[in-house]
Design an enzyme around this catalytic site. Structure first.
Site, PDB file in Angstrom:
ATOM      1  N   THR A 156     -29.305  47.360  44.771  1.00  0.00           N
ATOM      2  CA  THR A 156     -28.997  47.689  46.155  1.00  0.00           C
ATOM      3  C   THR A 156     -27.722  46.930  46.497  1.00  0.00           C
ATOM      4  OG1 THR A 156     -30.286  45.849  47.090  1.00  0.00           O
ATOM      5  CG2 THR A 156     -31.436  47.943  46.766  1.00  0.00           C
ATOM      6  N   SER A 278      -5.808  56.432  26.271  1.00  0.00           N
ATOM      7  CA  SER A 278      -4.627  56.095  27.068  1.00  0.00           C
ATOM      8  C   SER A 278      -3.368  56.394  26.269  1.00  0.00           C
ATOM      9  CB  SER A 278      -4.670  54.612  27.443  1.00  0.00           C
ATOM     10  OG  SER A 278      -3.412  54.165  27.910  1.00  0.00           O
ATOM     11  N   LYS A 284      -8.297  51.838  24.992  1.00  0.00           N
ATOM     12  CA  LYS A 284      -8.977  52.492  26.102  1.00  0.00           C
ATOM     13  C   LYS A 284      -9.841  53.669  25.640  1.00  0.00           C
ATOM     14  CE  LYS A 284      -8.587  51.897  29.922  1.00  0.00           C
ATOM     15  NZ  LYS A 284      -7.515  52.382  30.819  1.00  0.00           N
ATOM     16  N   ASN A 286     -11.731  56.361  28.107  1.00  0.00           N
ATOM     17  CA  ASN A 286     -11.854  56.648  29.530  1.00  0.00           C
ATOM     18  C   ASN A 286     -12.906  57.723  29.811  1.00  0.00           C
ATOM     19  OD1 ASN A 286      -9.730  54.859  30.059  1.00  0.00           O
ATOM     20  ND2 ASN A 286      -8.201  56.468  29.756  1.00  0.00           N
TER      21      ASN A 286
END
Length: 464
Positions: A156, A278, A284, A286
């Site tokens: 939460t 990337s 990377k 993604n």
């Protein structure tokens, strides 16, 4: 080429106006619905004795040939030649069969034609998207089935809160998708009225059998009021609202996946086939699919707002503004369908990093409520138990430990109610298993939710 409606006019349409007015560059995708409507209409005209059986047969033969040619991509939709798909079909038919083709439009307006075509198109596409939603429910449920004891933190405020399982979180999205499916079903029920035979707005003097055409085209009934029949786009608005809420759910799920596969969480890893890299950073990986789903949600919202704005001030009955219904509906359909096509395969091929999830749970004091509940069940008032547990958490944070790592002696310094049972009480899997109320995260309850999801798909899938 002269317009089919050109009798009233002494000048040809200005070329710029023609381009501005034309809808065939986008409404050509309604060609199959338009032809099916014309087949039903001509059938009814012949049954009612309004046209001859011979004209009906010629019309059917010509329309069938035109449909085959359009299916094969043999007919171009040139705005300079055709104003819209309705005029295109009628013009091609007249060129093919002569005067019989000119009789097809008897007792009918383009207003009820386009109202019918859009209603049929939305009906088909809503059914298709409904099937895609059910498939996504199936895929997510399969992943959940394999993770009913995969412990992870529930959040939460994006703060670790209580222990749950990966299955439990996924099944929350299943609940959302079940509502999406029911909303689409409601839209299909709402649009189940046939506007064909409404004419321009006030029906016609010909003795049409609107119940026959409605039944032929798969509708339960004709619309009750002809003026409303040609001007109603509520079903499009409801459909776009359904798709917007659906995309909101897909966007929330996508946001979760984006977080989960980051190094900060590392709860899952997407398959290489559903990731991108990337151009400059070789390390990377993604989650572009999820980012695009998240971004395209705004696009679908825009489609809904477009049509709401178009319709908000229109007087009865038909107005040319309503031509603007098509592109936003088509765009939303295409966008949502593509998202629903790619997400299931991405989710079914991802790797669940169970140890990382469990480790995050151990570090987040997500069993603090279970500690307080343990003391409460031994007779301590809950607020006192809450305060004592908060103090234990603060101590653990200062000392870099977890609640489970406190010795019994240390615990009993705070309260004599602590005994060896404390360690079982705050064990994360045990904590989840004890949350066994209806709708809870225990393995028993998640199995029940999985069974309900399976039953839902079975009951809501169209029967062949």
């Amino acid at each position: 080429m002269a317009k089919l409606w050109a009798g009233r006019f002494s000048k040809t349409t200005d070329e710029t106006v023609n381009d501005f007015n034309s809808s065939i560059p986008f409404d050509n995708r309604l060609y199959a619905q338009d032809i099916r409507g014309s087949l039903a209409h001509s059938d009814m005209l012949a049954r009612q004795g309004i046209i001859t059986r011979e004209d009906r047969d010629a019309i059917h033969q010509g329309l069938t040939e035109i449909l085959a040619a359009m299916d094969a991509g043999e007919i171009g939709f040139d705005p300079a030649q055709y104003e819209d798909i309705h005029m295109c079909v009628e013009q091609l038919l007249t060129e093919k069969i002569g005067d019989a083709g000119k009789r097809l439009h008897t007792g009918r307006s383009r207003n009820d034609q386009v109202a019918l075509d859009m209603r049929m198109y939305v009906r088909e596409e809503a059914g298709h998207i409904h099937d895609q939603v059910l498939h996504l429910i199936d895929v997510i449920t399969d992943v959940a089935q394999n993770n009913t004891e995969t412990i992870m933190p529930g959040y939460t405020h994006l703060q670790r809160a209580q222990p749950v399982t990966f299955a439990y979180i996924l099944l929350a999205y299943v609940s959302m998708l079940k509502r999406d499916a029911r909303r689409l079903e409601n839209t299909l029920e709402v649009l189940d009225e046939c506007p064909l035979g409404s004419g321009a707005l006030a029906g016609t003097t010909y003795p049409l059998d609107r119940h026959f055409t409605a039944e032929t085209l798969g509708f339960s009934r004709p619309c009750d009021n002809a003026m409303d029949g040609v001007s109603d786009r509520d079903y499009c608005l409801e459909f776009l609202s359904d798709l917007s809420i659906l995309m909101m759910h897909l966007s929330r799920l996508s946001e979760e996946v984006i977080s989960w596969c980051s190094w900060e969480f590392k709860f899952i890893e997407l398959d290489d086939a559903f990731s991108t890299g990337s151009s400059i950073m070789p390390q990377k990986k993604n989650p572009d699919i999820c980012e695009l789903v998240r971004g395209k949600t705004g696009r679908v919202y825009g489609d809904l707002m477009t049509l709401l704005t178009v319709m908000k001030g229109l007087p009865l009955a038909y107005d040319k503004d309503m031509q603007e219904d098509k592109e936003c509906v088509f765009d939303a359909i295409d966008t949502v369908s593509m998202c629903l096509k790619v997400l299931p395969d991405m989710l079914s091929t991802m790797t669940v990093l169970t140890e990382n999830m469990a480790a995050a749970g151990r570090r987040g004091f997500i069993n603090a409520t279970d500690c307080a509940d343990y003391l409460t069940k031994k007779g301590m008032p809950f607020r006192d138990a809450y305060k004592l547990t908060g103090g234990l958490v603060a101590r653990c944070i200062r000392e870099g430990r977890t609640l489970e790592q406190l010795s019994l002696e240390e615990l009993q310094e705070e309260s004599p109610l602590f005994d060896e049972g404390f360690y079982a009480a705050v064990d994360l899997l045990n904590a989840v298993k004890r949350r066994n109320t209806w709708g809870g995260p225990s393995p028993e309850q998640t199995q029940e939710q999985i069974a309900l999801a399976r039953e839902f798909v079975k009951n809501h899938r169209k029967q062949d």
